[in-house]
Design a protein around this motif. Structure first.
Motif, short mmCIF file in Angstrom:
data_model
loop_
_atom_site.label_atom_id
_atom_site.label_comp_id
_atom_site.label_asym_id
_atom_site.label_seq_id
_atom_site.Cartn_x
_atom_site.Cartn_y
_atom_site.Cartn_z
N VAL A 156 3.08 5.95 -5.78
CA VAL A 156 2.97 6.03 -7.24
C VAL A 156 1.88 7.03 -7.62
O VAL A 156 2.07 7.86 -8.51
CB VAL A 156 2.67 4.64 -7.83
CG1 VAL A 156 2.26 4.77 -9.30
CG2 VAL A 156 3.90 3.74 -7.73
N LEU A 157 0.75 6.97 -6.94
CA LEU A 157 -0.36 7.86 -7.28
C LEU A 157 -0.07 9.31 -6.88
O LEU A 157 -0.20 10.23 -7.69
CB LEU A 157 -1.64 7.38 -6.59
CG LEU A 157 -2.18 6.03 -7.05
CD1 LEU A 157 -3.40 5.64 -6.23
CD2 LEU A 157 -2.52 6.05 -8.53
N HIS A 197 0.82 -1.21 0.00
CA HIS A 197 0.00 0.00 0.00
C HIS A 197 0.86 1.27 0.00
O HIS A 197 0.46 2.29 -0.56
CB HIS A 197 -0.92 0.01 1.23
CG HIS A 197 -1.85 -1.15 1.28
ND1 HIS A 197 -2.61 -1.46 2.41
CD2 HIS A 197 -2.14 -2.12 0.36
CE1 HIS A 197 -3.33 -2.53 2.16
NE2 HIS A 197 -3.06 -2.96 0.94
N PHE A 198 2.05 1.19 0.63
CA PHE A 198 2.94 2.34 0.65
C PHE A 198 3.25 2.79 -0.77
O PHE A 198 3.23 3.99 -1.09
CB PHE A 198 4.25 2.02 1.37
CG PHE A 198 4.10 1.64 2.82
CD1 PHE A 198 2.93 1.90 3.51
CD2 PHE A 198 5.13 1.02 3.49
CE1 PHE A 198 2.79 1.57 4.85
CE2 PHE A 198 5.01 0.68 4.84
CZ PHE A 198 3.83 0.95 5.51
N LEU A 249 11.08 12.58 -10.30
CA LEU A 249 10.97 11.49 -11.28
C LEU A 249 11.63 10.22 -10.76
O LEU A 249 11.07 9.12 -10.85
CB LEU A 249 11.59 11.91 -12.61
CG LEU A 249 11.66 10.82 -13.69
CD1 LEU A 249 10.27 10.34 -14.07
CD2 LEU A 249 12.42 11.34 -14.92
N LEU A 250 12.83 10.36 -10.18
CA LEU A 250 13.53 9.20 -9.63
C LEU A 250 12.75 8.58 -8.48
O LEU A 250 12.67 7.35 -8.36
CB LEU A 250 14.93 9.61 -9.15
CG LEU A 250 15.91 10.09 -10.22
CD1 LEU A 250 17.25 10.47 -9.59
CD2 LEU A 250 16.12 9.04 -11.30
N LEU A 251 12.18 9.42 -7.64
CA LEU A 251 11.38 8.93 -6.52
C LEU A 251 10.16 8.17 -7.02
O LEU A 251 9.81 7.09 -6.49
CB LEU A 251 10.95 10.10 -5.63
CG LEU A 251 10.12 9.76 -4.40
CD1 LEU A 251 10.92 8.91 -3.42
CD2 LEU A 251 9.64 11.03 -3.71
N TRP A 252 9.51 8.68 -8.05
CA TRP A 252 8.34 8.01 -8.62
C TRP A 252 8.73 6.68 -9.27
O TRP A 252 8.04 5.67 -9.08
CB TRP A 252 7.68 8.93 -9.65
CG TRP A 252 6.44 8.33 -10.26
CD1 TRP A 252 5.22 8.21 -9.67
CD2 TRP A 252 6.32 7.78 -11.58
NE1 TRP A 252 4.33 7.61 -10.54
CE2 TRP A 252 4.98 7.34 -11.71
CE3 TRP A 252 7.21 7.63 -12.64
CZ2 TRP A 252 4.52 6.75 -12.89
CZ3 TRP A 252 6.74 7.05 -13.81
CH2 TRP A 252 5.42 6.61 -13.93
N LEU A 253 9.84 6.66 -10.00
CA LEU A 253 10.30 5.42 -10.62
C LEU A 253 10.68 4.38 -9.56
O LEU A 253 10.41 3.18 -9.73
CB LEU A 253 11.51 5.70 -11.52
CG LEU A 253 11.23 6.49 -12.81
CD1 LEU A 253 12.54 6.81 -13.53
CD2 LEU A 253 10.29 5.71 -13.73
#
Length: 293
Positions: free
Chosen positions: A61-62, A55-56, A113-117
Motif C-alpha cells: 500500500v505504501l 506486513h506484505f 491503481l488496480l494493484l494498489w486497490l
C-alpha cells in the motif's frame, strides 16, 4: 510439484533427509507445515508468525501508492519522474526515449491503481476479516514476500518510458480491454473476499467473536468446486491486469505465470491437508482450478 510427487523417501539420518526437510520447510506455511514432520530446533528459529502476511500489504500500500502518485503526476500534470526512478528504468533496460505505444501509459496507470486497490483490500481483510491461527512461515518466504510487492509495482512502472509524456498531458482513451480487465478484476476480487470471509467465519460465532483457531472444512461460493478458491481468484486478478495492459505485454504474463505456479503449489498442499485430516471431505473438489486441477 514434480519433486513433491516423485521424489523417493529420504533415508533416515542422511543428507537427503536434511535437504528434503529444508525444501519442505521453504515451500510450506501455516497448516500445511504439519505435514512435513518435526523440525530441528535451529529450523524452528527461522519461523515467523503467519499473521505477518499483513506486513506484505502494508509495504504494498505504501510503496505502490507512492509509485501511483508519481505516475499520476507524470501522466496528468506532465511532470518528470524522479531521477532515481529513471535510473532504475535504465538499469532494467527500459529506453527512456521509447516510442509512445498508444494507450500504453494509461494502461500502466490503471494497472498500478488496480494493484494498489488490491493491496488495500487485502490489508483490510488481514486486519478486520481474517482470523490467523498460530501457523508460521519461513523467514525466507517472509522476506521474499516483502520484496515481491516492491518489485511487482516497479514492474508496472517499467512498462512506460521514463520521460512518460515529454511534458504533454495524457489523453485518456478507454479501450475494450480496459473494460474487460476491470470487470474481471472486480468479479474475481468479490469472490476472493467472499471466500476469505467464509474461512474467517469458520472460527467465529454468529456475533463475530472468535471462538476457535482450529481448521474446518469450508462450504459455499467457489469452495463447492475447489479447495482453495481464494488462490484461484488471486490468479484471475493478475490475469485481469494482463488484459488491462492490452494482453500483449509479455513481462506481465511472466508475472502471471509466477502467480500460477506459486498459488498452484500452495493449493495442492492445502488440498492434501484437507483430504488427510477430514475423512468426509468432498471428493469432487479440485485443488485449484475448477474441473481442471
Amino acid at each position: 510439484l514434480l519433486l513433491l510427487r516423485r521424489a523417493p523417501a529420504p533415508r533416515p539420518g542422511g543428507v537427503g533427509l536434511l535437504v528434503s526437510g529444508l525444501f519442505q520447510d521453504l515451500i510450506r506455511y501455516g497448516k500445511t507445515k504439519r505435514g512435513c514432520g518435526q523440525l530441528p530446533g535451529w529450523l524452528r528459529l527461522l519461523q515467523v508468525p503467519k499473521r505477518w502476511f499483513t506486513h506484505f500489504y502494508v509495504v504494498s500500500v505504501l510503496w505502490n501508492g507512492f509509485l501511483l502518485i508519481w505516475l499520476f503526476r507524470a501522466e496528468f500534470l506532465g511532470e518528470s519522474l524522479p531521477s532515481w526512478i529513471q535510473h532504475m528504468h535504465h538499469a532494467l533496460g527500459r529506453d527512456s526515449q521509447s516510442e509512445d505505444l498508444g494507450n500504453e501509459h494509461f494502461s500502466a496507470l490503471l494497472v498500478l491503481l488496480l494493484l494498489w486497490l488490491h493491496s488495500c483490500r487485502r490489508l483490510a481483510e488481514c486486519l478486520w476479516t481474517s482470523v490467523f491461527s498460530s501457523g508460521v512461515i519461513h523467514i525466507v518466504q517472509y522476506c521474499f514476500g516483502l520484496g515481491y510487492y516492491i518489485a511487482v509495482g516497479s514492474t508496472v512502472l517499467c512498462q512506460v518510458p521514463t520521460n512518460v509524456r515529454n511534458g504533454k498531458v495524457l489523453s485518456v482513451q478507454i479501450c475494450w480491454y480496459h473494460i474487460i480487465g476491470v470487470l474481471m478484476y472486480i468479479w474475481a476480487s468479490l469472490h476472493q473476499h467472499r471466500c476469505l470471509a467464509i474461512l474467517a467465519n469458520l472460527r467465529k460465532s454468529r456475533s463475530g467473536e472468535v471462538v476457535s483457531l482450529s481448521h474446518s472444512v469450508p462450504f459455499g461460493d467457489w469452495f463447492e468446486s475447489v479447495s482453495c478458491p481464494h488462490y484461484f481468484a488471486e490468479l484471475l486478478i493478475y490475469v485481469s491486469m494482463a488484459i488491462t495492459l492490452g494482453i500483449h505485454n509479455v513481462t506481465w504474463w511472466c508475472v502471471v505465470m509466477y502467480v500460477l505456479f506459486n498459488q498452484a503449489l500452495a493449493a495442492v498442499l492445502c488440498h492434501e491437508f484437507y483430504q488427510k485430516n477430514f475423512s468426509f471431505y468432498p471428493q469432487h473438489r479440485k485443488a485449484f482450478i475448477p474441473l481442471v486441477f
